[in-house]
Design a protein around this motif. Structure first.
Motif, PDB file in Angstrom:
ATOM      1  N   LEU A  70       0.807  -1.221   0.000  1.00 25.66           N
ATOM      2  CA  LEU A  70       0.000   0.000   0.000  1.00 25.66           C
ATOM      3  C   LEU A  70       0.840   1.271   0.000  1.00 25.66           C
ATOM      4  O   LEU A  70       0.440   2.278  -0.575  1.00 25.66           O
ATOM      5  N   GLY A  71       2.017   1.236   0.621  1.00 30.57           N
ATOM      6  CA  GLY A  71       2.876   2.417   0.676  1.00 30.57           C
ATOM      7  C   GLY A  71       3.532   2.763  -0.642  1.00 30.57           C
ATOM      8  O   GLY A  71       3.999   3.888  -0.826  1.00 30.57           O
ATOM      9  N   ARG A  72       3.578   1.826  -1.582  1.00 27.59           N
ATOM     10  CA  ARG A  72       4.225   2.079  -2.870  1.00 27.59           C
ATOM     11  C   ARG A  72       3.226   2.190  -4.016  1.00 27.59           C
ATOM     12  O   ARG A  72       3.628   2.354  -5.163  1.00 27.59           O
ATOM     13  N   ARG A  73       1.958   2.138  -3.729  1.00 26.86           N
ATOM     14  CA  ARG A  73       0.950   2.252  -4.792  1.00 26.86           C
ATOM     15  C   ARG A  73       0.741   3.707  -5.166  1.00 26.86           C
ATOM     16  O   ARG A  73       0.905   4.605  -4.359  1.00 26.86           O
ATOM     17  N   SER A  74       0.338   3.891  -6.410  1.00 26.27           N
ATOM     18  CA  SER A  74       0.081   5.236  -6.918  1.00 26.27           C
ATOM     19  C   SER A  74      -1.153   5.195  -7.804  1.00 26.27           C
ATOM     20  O   SER A  74      -1.417   4.188  -8.462  1.00 26.27           O
ATOM     21  N   VAL A  75      -1.858   6.302  -7.856  1.00 29.08           N
ATOM     22  CA  VAL A  75      -3.014   6.387  -8.746  1.00 29.08           C
ATOM     23  C   VAL A  75      -2.566   6.356 -10.204  1.00 29.08           C
ATOM     24  O   VAL A  75      -3.369   6.135 -11.099  1.00 29.08           O
ATOM     25  N   PHE A  76      -1.284   6.566 -10.446  1.00 28.95           N
ATOM     26  CA  PHE A  76      -0.759   6.556 -11.805  1.00 28.95           C
ATOM     27  C   PHE A  76      -0.328   5.166 -12.266  1.00 28.95           C
ATOM     28  O   PHE A  76       0.038   4.981 -13.421  1.00 28.95           O
ATOM     29  N   ASP A  77      -0.366   4.196 -11.357  1.00 25.96           N
ATOM     30  CA  ASP A  77      -0.009   2.828 -11.733  1.00 25.96           C
ATOM     31  C   ASP A  77      -1.043   2.266 -12.693  1.00 25.96           C
ATOM     32  O   ASP A  77      -2.236   2.510 -12.562  1.00 25.96           O
ATOM     33  N   VAL A  78      -0.541   1.512 -13.667  1.00 27.46           N
ATOM     34  CA  VAL A  78      -1.459   0.775 -14.535  1.00 27.46           C
ATOM     35  C   VAL A  78      -2.115  -0.264 -13.648  1.00 27.46           C
ATOM     36  O   VAL A  78      -1.462  -0.889 -12.828  1.00 27.46           O
ATOM     37  N   SER A  79      -3.407  -0.466 -13.795  1.00 28.21           N
ATOM     38  CA  SER A  79      -4.158  -1.316 -12.877  1.00 28.21           C
ATOM     39  C   SER A  79      -3.326  -2.512 -12.418  1.00 28.21           C
ATOM     40  O   SER A  79      -3.088  -3.444 -13.180  1.00 28.21           O
ATOM     41  N   PRO A  80      -2.896  -2.432 -11.166  1.00 27.89           N
ATOM     42  CA  PRO A  80      -2.031  -3.497 -10.648  1.00 27.89           C
ATOM     43  C   PRO A  80      -2.809  -4.793 -10.435  1.00 27.89           C
ATOM     44  O   PRO A  80      -4.026  -4.781 -10.291  1.00 27.89           O
ATOM     45  N   GLN A  81      -2.068  -5.887 -10.446  1.00 24.79           N
ATOM     46  CA  GLN A  81      -2.661  -7.176 -10.096  1.00 24.79           C
ATOM     47  C   GLN A  81      -3.096  -7.103  -8.638  1.00 24.79           C
ATOM     48  O   GLN A  81      -2.510  -6.359  -7.854  1.00 24.79           O
ATOM     49  N   PRO A  82      -4.110  -7.841  -8.274  1.00 25.87           N
ATOM     50  CA  PRO A  82      -4.507  -7.814  -6.858  1.00 25.87           C
ATOM     51  C   PRO A  82      -3.385  -8.365  -5.986  1.00 25.87           C
ATOM     52  O   PRO A  82      -2.637  -9.256  -6.398  1.00 25.87           O
ATOM     53  N   SER A  83      -3.266  -7.807  -4.811  1.00 26.41           N
ATOM     54  CA  SER A  83      -2.291  -8.319  -3.856  1.00 26.41           C
ATOM     55  C   SER A  83      -2.756  -9.689  -3.388  1.00 26.41           C
ATOM     56  O   SER A  83      -3.947  -9.920  -3.199  1.00 26.41           O
ATOM     57  N   ARG A  84      -1.783 -10.587  -3.191  1.00 21.34           N
ATOM     58  CA  ARG A  84      -2.129 -11.943  -2.791  1.00 21.34           C
ATOM     59  C   ARG A  84      -1.300 -12.360  -1.584  1.00 21.34           C
ATOM     60  O   ARG A  84      -0.124 -12.045  -1.492  1.00 21.34           O
ATOM     61  N   VAL A  85      -1.953 -13.062  -0.691  1.00 21.68           N
ATOM     62  CA  VAL A  85      -1.284 -13.687   0.440  1.00 21.68           C
ATOM     63  C   VAL A  85      -1.403 -15.191   0.251  1.00 21.68           C
ATOM     64  O   VAL A  85      -2.508 -15.716   0.110  1.00 21.68           O
ATOM     65  N   PHE A  86      -0.250 -15.833   0.197  1.00 24.83           N
ATOM     66  CA  PHE A  86      -0.198 -17.279   0.076  1.00 24.83           C
ATOM     67  C   PHE A  86       0.073 -17.882   1.442  1.00 24.83           C
ATOM     68  O   PHE A  86       0.944 -17.398   2.179  1.00 24.83           O
ATOM     69  N   LEU A  87      -0.662 -18.918   1.774  1.00 22.23           N
ATOM     70  CA  LEU A  87      -0.394 -19.721   2.957  1.00 22.23           C
ATOM     71  C   LEU A  87      -0.010 -21.108   2.450  1.00 22.23           C
ATOM     72  O   LEU A  87      -0.694 -21.662   1.589  1.00 22.23           O
ATOM     73  N   TYR A  88       1.075 -21.642   2.982  1.00 25.32           N
ATOM     74  CA  TYR A  88       1.570 -22.927   2.512  1.00 25.32           C
ATOM     75  C   TYR A  88       1.274 -24.003   3.555  1.00 25.32           C
ATOM     76  O   TYR A  88       1.845 -24.028   4.636  1.00 25.32           O
ATOM     77  N   ARG A  89       0.334 -24.870   3.190  1.00 26.51           N
ATOM     78  CA  ARG A  89      -0.242 -25.852   4.105  1.00 26.51           C
ATOM     79  C   ARG A  89       0.788 -26.782   4.741  1.00 26.51           C
ATOM     80  O   ARG A  89       0.843 -26.917   5.960  1.00 26.51           O
ATOM     81  N   ARG A  90       1.597 -27.428   3.946  1.00 22.26           N
ATOM     82  CA  ARG A  90       2.524 -28.422   4.497  1.00 22.26           C
ATOM     83  C   ARG A  90       3.536 -27.790   5.455  1.00 22.26           C
ATOM     84  O   ARG A  90       3.738 -28.314   6.549  1.00 22.26           O
ATOM     85  N   PRO A  91       4.178 -26.660   5.105  1.00 26.63           N
ATOM     86  CA  PRO A  91       5.090 -26.044   6.080  1.00 26.63           C
ATOM     87  C   PRO A  91       4.370 -25.570   7.350  1.00 26.63           C
ATOM     88  O   PRO A  91       4.920 -25.670   8.451  1.00 26.63           O
ATOM     89  N   ILE A  92       3.132 -25.076   7.218  1.00 25.76           N
ATOM     90  CA  ILE A  92       2.370 -24.646   8.391  1.00 25.76           C
ATOM     91  C   ILE A  92       2.075 -25.855   9.278  1.00 25.76           C
ATOM     92  O   ILE A  92       2.274 -25.805  10.498  1.00 25.76           O
TER      93      ILE A  92
END
Length: 135
Positions: A70-92
């Motif tokens: 969020l701190g590096r986003r700008s209204v001038f950015d070309v529509s960015p990909q959605p931010s994603r949070v990955f959770l890794y089942r086996r390591p968890i």
């Protein structure tokens, strides 16, 4: 003598449901600030991710944030990909079994909040300092 009952390990869908409950239980302001983050549960990170991060053992990575924080986003950015949070089942699950001092929900919550912290622009050091101050 009691019968030993062995259950099944939580599936990808089970872990996703836990993550959804944990996220829903976070303070409303935190959830609102997180915005449209997409959550995804995989068994392990892709090899390309491990290579990029210099991680040799896939069990060392329990979660990952991908996107423009969020701190590096700008209204001038070309529509960015959605931010994603990955959770890794086996390591968890591996960490949960090794630790034995937290519930699976607590560990999933910890990983989830840590990765959302990156979405907010926090570094690992920032997140660890916040966690230490909260203890």
């Amino acid at each position: 003598m009691s019968e030993l009952r062995v259950g099944r390990a939580p599936s990808l869908d089970d872990l996703a449901a836990i993550a959804e409950r944990v996220f829903a239980d976070l303070p409303e302001g935190f959830r609102r600030l997180a915005g449209d983050v997409v959550f995804r549960v995989d068994d392990f990170p892709e090899q390309a991710v491990l290579d990029e991060l210099g991680i040799e053992d896939a069990f060392e990575l329990t979660g990952l944030y991908q996107g423009v924080d969020l701190g590096r986003r700008s209204v001038f950015d070309v529509s960015p990909q959605p931010s994603r949070v990955f959770l890794y089942r086996r390591p968890i699950l591996d960490e949960w079994a090794e630790r034995g001092d937290v519930t699976l929900e607590e560990l999933v919550g910890h990983v989830l909040v840590h990765e959302i912290g990156h979405h907010f622009g926090l570094s690992d050091a920032d997140i660890h300092a916040i966690e230490a101050a909260a203890e």
